[in-house]
Design an enzyme around this catalytic site. Structure first.
Site, mmCIF file in Angstrom:
data_model
loop_
_atom_site.group_PDB
_atom_site.id
_atom_site.type_symbol
_atom_site.label_atom_id
_atom_site.label_comp_id
_atom_site.label_asym_id
_atom_site.label_seq_id
_atom_site.Cartn_x
_atom_site.Cartn_y
_atom_site.Cartn_z
ATOM 1 N N GLY A 128 9.741 3.165 -58.323
ATOM 2 C CA GLY A 128 9.491 1.923 -59.054
ATOM 3 C C GLY A 128 10.742 1.423 -59.745
ATOM 4 O O GLY A 128 11.126 0.251 -59.618
ATOM 5 N N ASP A 129 11.400 2.299 -60.477
ATOM 6 C CA ASP A 129 12.624 1.934 -61.181
ATOM 7 C C ASP A 129 13.753 1.576 -60.224
ATOM 8 O O ASP A 129 14.374 0.517 -60.330
ATOM 9 C CB ASP A 129 13.078 3.091 -62.077
ATOM 10 C CG ASP A 129 12.486 3.007 -63.476
ATOM 11 O OD1 ASP A 129 12.518 1.911 -64.055
ATOM 12 O OD2 ASP A 129 12.005 4.031 -63.974
ATOM 13 N N MET A 130 14.046 2.483 -59.293
ATOM 14 C CA MET A 130 15.151 2.241 -58.377
ATOM 15 C C MET A 130 14.873 1.044 -57.476
ATOM 16 O O MET A 130 15.762 0.229 -57.197
ATOM 17 C CB MET A 130 15.408 3.482 -57.512
ATOM 18 C CG MET A 130 15.823 4.722 -58.280
ATOM 19 S SD MET A 130 17.464 4.615 -59.060
ATOM 20 C CE MET A 130 17.023 4.064 -60.684
ATOM 21 N N GLY B 280 15.437 -2.146 -59.379
ATOM 22 C CA GLY B 280 16.861 -2.421 -59.490
ATOM 23 C C GLY B 280 17.434 -3.002 -58.212
ATOM 24 O O GLY B 280 18.236 -3.949 -58.240
#
Length: 411
Positions: free
Chosen positions: A183-185, A188
């Protein structure tokens, strides 16, 4: 400031990096936003990391282990090729400096909960009045609109609510999240994609635009393979361990001394697979005749294969499959991967000189440019390391002491 970086295989060049000349004002913290701005910095953008005075990016202190200095390994991993500026955006002086920076910038990146930037007076509507060419990107947990938009967002929550966790792990066992922060990567990466698309579009219109992405949408968008099963069968995909939803055999198997992976993802590979394991009978078994049959009978196929694989080591099976032209590999841990000859040959681990840490290791550049190879121009910055320099660059040197007294750079 000196730094040592492992030699890159690409030729040296004096040509500017692709994003040289673009200035990014990075208001983000933790993972998704800093990853995005690091990617932009790696490609040559001038990234100014705008941090709250005193504390800075909360990741500076958030991890449960430390290096030599005061910043965590997580912060060091995500913040190379940036300069740090401390600004108290709750003060008039802090906002005034920020607005002056906006006049010089191309991109603003933030990851506050929706509505926070407007309260601070640094939202897109405000900043585009100052600089109509600004590309403004927001990364949040669930996006700027919709019934979940005000929920706090973490990678764990995004994986859970997007469906990713429901399809990860083994059947009948407790929920498991993907070990990598998809989710984070993913957010980004998608933010980088959106920002650069808007920058290219600006060449035709002369105006910037607003970019909105989220951890939830990143995790959901990366589930493109899984949703095909949902819509084709009407059933939500269930966890399969290491197996693949569309191909078999395509998973991890136990050898005599550990596990390895092998992927016979099409009919040609399946026949080569059967030759490699010396089981021609499986190639003619009607239960496994076509890929659709092997997927339907995956569990039985696995049981038929386990005794075969138990007779040789991981290294033996991997060598045998590769010689036959069948994709296979050992299951490396992160140390084994990082210390492998291939990672070394691909320059995927860098040694960077840091003013407080000394030499630190960091992941290298996953995209190689032949004409303008990337480089580490700045190590991860100390908190506020470049504040005075940037104020001077803005032509506000004479006002620095006054702004400092007003709390522009302090809590």
């Amino acid at each position: 400031m000196s730094m040592a970086v492992a030699a890159a295989p690409a030729r040296s060049t004096s040509a500017p990096l692709p994003l040289a000349g673009l200035r990014v004002l990075d208001l983000t913290q933790v993972m998704a936003g800093p990853y995005c701005s690091m990617l932009l910095g790696d490609m040559g953008a001038d990234v100014l990391k705008i941090e709250p005075p005193g504390t800075g990016d909360q990741t500076r202190k958030s991890m449960g282990f430390r290096m030599k200095g005061s910043d965590s390994p997580g912060f060091l991993a995500l913040n190379r090729n940036k300069r740090s500026v401390t600004l108290n955006l709750k003060t008039e002086g802090g906002r005034r400096v920020f607005y002056e920076l906006v006049r010089t910038a191309d991109i603003v990146l933030e990851n506050s909960r929706p509505g926070v930037s407007k309260k601070l007076g640094i939202d897109y509507a405000t900043l585009r009045e100052i600089n109509p060419r600004i590309v403004y990107a927001s990364i949040s947990g669930f996006g700027q609109t919709g019934p979940w938009s005000q929920r706090p967002g973490f990678d764990l929550i995004a994986q859970a609510m997007s469906g990713v966790m429901s399809g990860t792990g083994y059947p009948g066992q407790e929920p498991v999240k993907c070990g990598v922060s998809v989710g984070d990567m993913g957010a980004g990466l998608f933010a980088t994609y959106g920002i650069l698309s808007a920058i290219i579009g600006r060449q035709a219109t002369g105006e910037g635009q607003y970019v909105d992405t989220s951890l939830f949408e990143a995790a959901f968008a990366l589930s493109i393979w899984e949703t095909t099963e949902l819509w084709a069968t009407g059933k939500s995909p269930q966890p399969l361990g290491s197996a693949n939803r569309m191909s078999a055999p395509y998973q991890a198997f136990p050898a005599s001394d550990g596990y390895f992976v092998v992927g016979a993802a099409n009919q040609k590979l399946w026949l080569l697979f059967c030759e490699a394991i010396e089981r021609p009978d499986l190639a003619t078994d009607l239960r496994y005749a076509e890929n659709i049959d092997r997927v339907a009978n995956r569990l039985q196929l696995v049981e038929d294969l386990k005794p075969v694989f138990a007779g040789r080591t991981v290294a033996e099976w991997v060598e045998r499959f590769l010689a036959a032209g069948v994709p296979a590999g050992p299951i490396n841990d992160f140390r084994q991967a990082a210390e492998s000859d291939h990672v070394h040959a691909r320059n995927m681990v860098l040694d960077i000189e840091h003013p407080a840490e000394g030499s630190i290791k960091a992941l290298g550049f996953p995209v190689k440019l032949s004409g303008t190879p990337q480089q580490v121009r700045f190590p991860p910055p100390l908190l506020g390391q470049h504040t005075r320099d940037l104020v001077d660059e803005l032509g506000m040197a004479d006002e620095y002491e006054k702004l400092e007294a007003e709390g522009a750079f302090t809590r």
